[in-house]
Design an enzyme around this catalytic site. Sequence first.
Site, PDB file in Angstrom:
ATOM      1  N   PHE A  23      84.246  60.060  51.360  1.00 41.91           N
ATOM      2  CA  PHE A  23      85.710  59.943  51.323  1.00 41.91           C
ATOM      3  C   PHE A  23      86.280  61.152  50.592  1.00 41.91           C
ATOM      4  O   PHE A  23      85.728  61.586  49.585  1.00 41.91           O
ATOM      5  CB  PHE A  23      86.106  58.639  50.616  1.00 41.91           C
ATOM      6  CG  PHE A  23      87.504  58.209  50.921  1.00 41.91           C
ATOM      7  CD1 PHE A  23      87.797  57.577  52.111  1.00 41.91           C
ATOM      8  CD2 PHE A  23      88.523  58.448  50.024  1.00 41.91           C
ATOM      9  CE1 PHE A  23      89.089  57.167  52.403  1.00 41.91           C
ATOM     10  CE2 PHE A  23      89.820  58.051  50.304  1.00 41.91           C
ATOM     11  CZ  PHE A  23      90.107  57.415  51.494  1.00 41.91           C
ATOM     12  N   ALA A  57      83.173  56.350  46.691  1.00 39.49           N
ATOM     13  CA  ALA A  57      82.740  56.352  45.291  1.00 39.49           C
ATOM     14  C   ALA A  57      82.174  55.005  44.845  1.00 39.49           C
ATOM     15  O   ALA A  57      81.276  54.960  44.003  1.00 39.49           O
ATOM     16  CB  ALA A  57      83.899  56.764  44.392  1.00 39.49           C
ATOM     17  N   GLU A  59      80.312  53.070  46.483  1.00 40.01           N
ATOM     18  CA  GLU A  59      78.950  52.910  46.997  1.00 40.01           C
ATOM     19  C   GLU A  59      77.942  53.819  46.282  1.00 40.01           C
ATOM     20  O   GLU A  59      76.736  53.641  46.417  1.00 40.01           O
ATOM     21  CB  GLU A  59      78.924  53.187  48.498  1.00 40.01           C
ATOM     22  CG  GLU A  59      79.638  52.140  49.334  1.00 40.01           C
ATOM     23  CD  GLU A  59      81.158  52.208  49.279  1.00 40.01           C
ATOM     24  OE1 GLU A  59      81.785  51.132  49.315  1.00 40.01           O
ATOM     25  OE2 GLU A  59      81.718  53.314  49.186  1.00 40.01           O
ATOM     26  N   THR A  87      98.779  52.928  44.893  1.00 43.42           N
ATOM     27  CA  THR A  87      98.396  51.571  44.508  1.00 43.42           C
ATOM     28  C   THR A  87      97.414  51.596  43.347  1.00 43.42           C
ATOM     29  O   THR A  87      96.932  52.639  42.919  1.00 43.42           O
ATOM     30  CB  THR A  87      97.717  50.844  45.694  1.00 43.42           C
ATOM     31  OG1 THR A  87      96.460  51.476  45.965  1.00 43.42           O
ATOM     32  CG2 THR A  87      98.594  50.889  46.939  1.00 43.42           C
ATOM     33  N   HIS A  89      94.485  50.765  43.441  1.00 45.07           N
ATOM     34  CA  HIS A  89      93.133  51.038  43.949  1.00 45.07           C
ATOM     35  C   HIS A  89      92.483  52.235  43.254  1.00 45.07           C
ATOM     36  O   HIS A  89      91.278  52.236  43.004  1.00 45.07           O
ATOM     37  CB  HIS A  89      93.188  51.260  45.463  1.00 45.07           C
ATOM     38  CG  HIS A  89      91.853  51.295  46.124  1.00 45.07           C
ATOM     39  ND1 HIS A  89      91.031  50.190  46.192  1.00 45.07           N
ATOM     40  CD2 HIS A  89      91.200  52.300  46.746  1.00 45.07           C
ATOM     41  CE1 HIS A  89      89.925  50.516  46.830  1.00 45.07           C
ATOM     42  NE2 HIS A  89      89.994  51.790  47.169  1.00 45.07           N
TER      43      HIS A  89
END
Length: 167
Positions: A23, A57, A59, A87, A89
């Site tokens: 990601f 991140a 994982e 958010t 997150h």
Amino acid sequence: MIEQFKPIISGNGLRIGIVQARFNEEVCEGLYQACINELLAQGVLEDDILYITVPGALEVPLALQMLAQTEEFDALIALGAVIRGETYHFELVSNESGAGITKVGLDFNMPIANAILTTENDEQAIERMATKGSEAARVAIEMACLYEGLDAFMGGNAVNADDAANI
């Protein structure tokens, strides 16, 4: 006089595992390239580097744990980028990935260089990727050498992972 232990720092003969999140791919690729370049410059051989990728991140700690369980590595490196969004997150991923990486290192008595960037924006991440990637390589090498050297200095009596679970 206080005795200070200073290991000889060299990548020669070290086996390094790298886990990279995919990601934020551009930043992660920059981290990886800087990390690999520094590992090679410090004497780690290509054949002694295992590189794997995971989705993100969160994982990374599980993959690090899987590598640590093999007992085939002198140090591990975590690479990734968590860039603030709108958010909560960001906080969740940043905190949980960092805590997971630390837990794996402590549980397995394994040096892990954490180069998962946590930045406010893409520009900060891009600005930091080369520096943090190469720093991660140097940290992994130094900590592996410290562990190996201190173990030898102590006559092979450094705490191993099995003993650490009983402390």
